[in-house]
Design an enzyme around this catalytic site. Structure first.
Site, PDB file in Angstrom:
ATOM      1  CG  ASN A 245      -1.784   1.210   1.329  1.00 54.25           C
ATOM      2  OD1 ASN A 245      -1.894   1.969   0.370  1.00 54.25           O
ATOM      3  ND2 ASN A 245      -2.415   1.417   2.480  1.00 54.25           N
TER       4      ASN A 245
ATOM      5  CE  LYS B 260      -0.070   3.413   4.617  1.00 54.27           C
ATOM      6  NZ  LYS B 260      -0.220   3.556   6.044  1.00 54.27           N
TER       7      LYS B 260
ATOM      8  CG  HIS C  40      -6.168   1.486   4.819  1.00 51.99           C
ATOM      9  ND1 HIS C  40      -5.751   2.504   5.643  1.00 51.99           N
ATOM     10  CD2 HIS C  40      -5.107   0.651   4.687  1.00 51.99           C
ATOM     11  CE1 HIS C  40      -4.481   2.300   5.980  1.00 51.99           C
ATOM     12  NE2 HIS C  40      -4.068   1.179   5.416  1.00 51.99           N
TER      13      HIS C  40
ATOM     14  CD  GLU D 227      -3.319   5.337   6.572  1.00 51.13           C
ATOM     15  OE1 GLU D 227      -3.199   5.403   5.334  1.00 51.13           O
ATOM     16  OE2 GLU D 227      -2.430   4.893   7.322  1.00 51.13           O
TER      17      GLU D 227
ATOM     18  CD  GLU E 148      -3.700  -2.815   7.059  1.00 48.17           C
ATOM     19  OE1 GLU E 148      -2.517  -2.889   6.758  1.00 48.17           O
ATOM     20  OE2 GLU E 148      -4.457  -1.912   6.656  1.00 48.17           O
TER      21      GLU E 148
HETATM   22  C1  PEP Z   1      -1.081   0.122   5.875  1.00 49.16           C
HETATM   23  O1  PEP Z   1      -1.278   1.307   5.700  1.00 49.16           O
HETATM   24  O2  PEP Z   1      -1.840  -0.690   5.353  1.00 49.16           O
HETATM   25  C2  PEP Z   1       0.065  -0.288   6.680  1.00 49.16           C
HETATM   26  C3  PEP Z   1       0.093  -1.500   7.107  1.00 49.16           C
HETATM   27  O3  PEP Z   1       1.019   0.675   6.933  1.00 49.16           O
HETATM   28  P1  PEP Z   1       2.429   0.445   7.699  1.00 49.16           P
HETATM   29  O4  PEP Z   1       3.044  -0.819   7.152  1.00 49.16           O
HETATM   30  O5  PEP Z   1       3.240   1.649   7.357  1.00 49.16           O
HETATM   31  O6  PEP Z   1       2.134   0.314   9.151  1.00 49.16           O
END
Ligand code: PEP
Length: 241
Positions: free
Chosen positions: A7, A9, A88, A90, A160
């Site tokens: 990801n 982002k 997600h 975010e 997550e």
């Molecule tokens: C994500 O945004 O899906 C994620 C897992 O980010 P990070 O690996 O930076 O924690």
């Protein structure tokens, strides 16, 4: 071999995204890549015909039309996407996306033939209050609203924990195992057999121990997916798992 999903982002530019994708292609890797919208087409061109799979980070719940700033599933397919991330943290926490909207997005994606990666995860206060399993169970409940054919379009569910995303503090293998075992049971009750990914501060140093857990079938990687060396090291761990 396990799934490694990257990801990206709101990071990278055309040159760096294309460069990263080209190196992954040259290695014969088969990660799932989720670039920002403007990077989808250039990355699609680089990975065409390879084992790498393209996904978007979001999809509109609407069809094409007067929805300024939105991107439709049809447009994502046109850009070369096979996958889309939905739910997600975010989006849930930064944009207030909740169950009814997420169900619409899941259905819309399925309708246009996109496969979905559905993300769930509790916040730190929810975990501290002993509500992690309840919260994640409720979030998973969005999938119960799908028809069988829509369920078939779910390519993976990613656990997550919000407190682990971008914080450098990953869930311990035991915490990941505990939640993944629960998710596996709940998905089975819904008649769904999809791979479960763990996401949250995955790094080359912890990828192997997380993947060693019985129900961790892949990783969703944010920060560590932006550099070739760290993503390749995580993918190597997945190949060995
Ligand atoms: C994500 O945004 O899906 C994620 C897992 O980010 P990070 O690996 O930076 O924690």
């Amino acid at each position: 071999m396990r799934i490694v999903a990257a990801n990206w982002k709101m990071n990278l530019r055309c040159k760096s995204a294309v460069g990263l994708a080209s190196r992954l292609r040259a290695d014969g890797r088969s990660c799932w890549l989720f670039p920002a919208f403007p990077l989808l087409v250039p990355v699609a061109q680089v990975i065409a015909g390879s084992g790498l799979v393209l996904g978007a980070q979001d999809v509109s719940p609407e069809q094409d039309g007067a929805f300024t700033g939105e991107v439709s599933g049809e447009q994502l397919k046109d850009a070369g996407c096979e996958l889309v991330l939905i739910g997600h943290s975010e989006r849930r926490h930064g944009h207030g996306e909740r169950h009814p909207l997420l169900v619409r997005k899941l259905k819309r994606a399925a309708e246009c033939g996109l496969k979905t990666v559905y993300c769930v995860g509790e916040t730190l206060p929810e975990r501290q209050a002993g509500r992690a399993e309840t919260v994640v169970g409720e979030q998973l409940g969005s999938l119960a609203k799908l028809s069988d054919s829509e369920k078939a379009q779910v390519a993976a569910v990613a656990y997550e924990p919000v407190w682990a995303i971008g914080t450098g503090e990953n869930a311990t293998p035991a915490q990941a195992h505990e939640m993944h075992a629960l998710l596996r049971q709940s998905l089975e009750r819904m008649g769904m057999k999809v791979p479960l990914l763990y996401g949250g501060s995955v790094k080359p140093e912890n990828a192997g121990e997380l993947l060693a857990q019985p129900h961790v079938e892949g990783l969703l990687v944010g920060g560590a997916s932006l550099e070739y060396e760290s993503l390749a090291a995580i993918d190597n761990a997945a190949r060995e798992a």
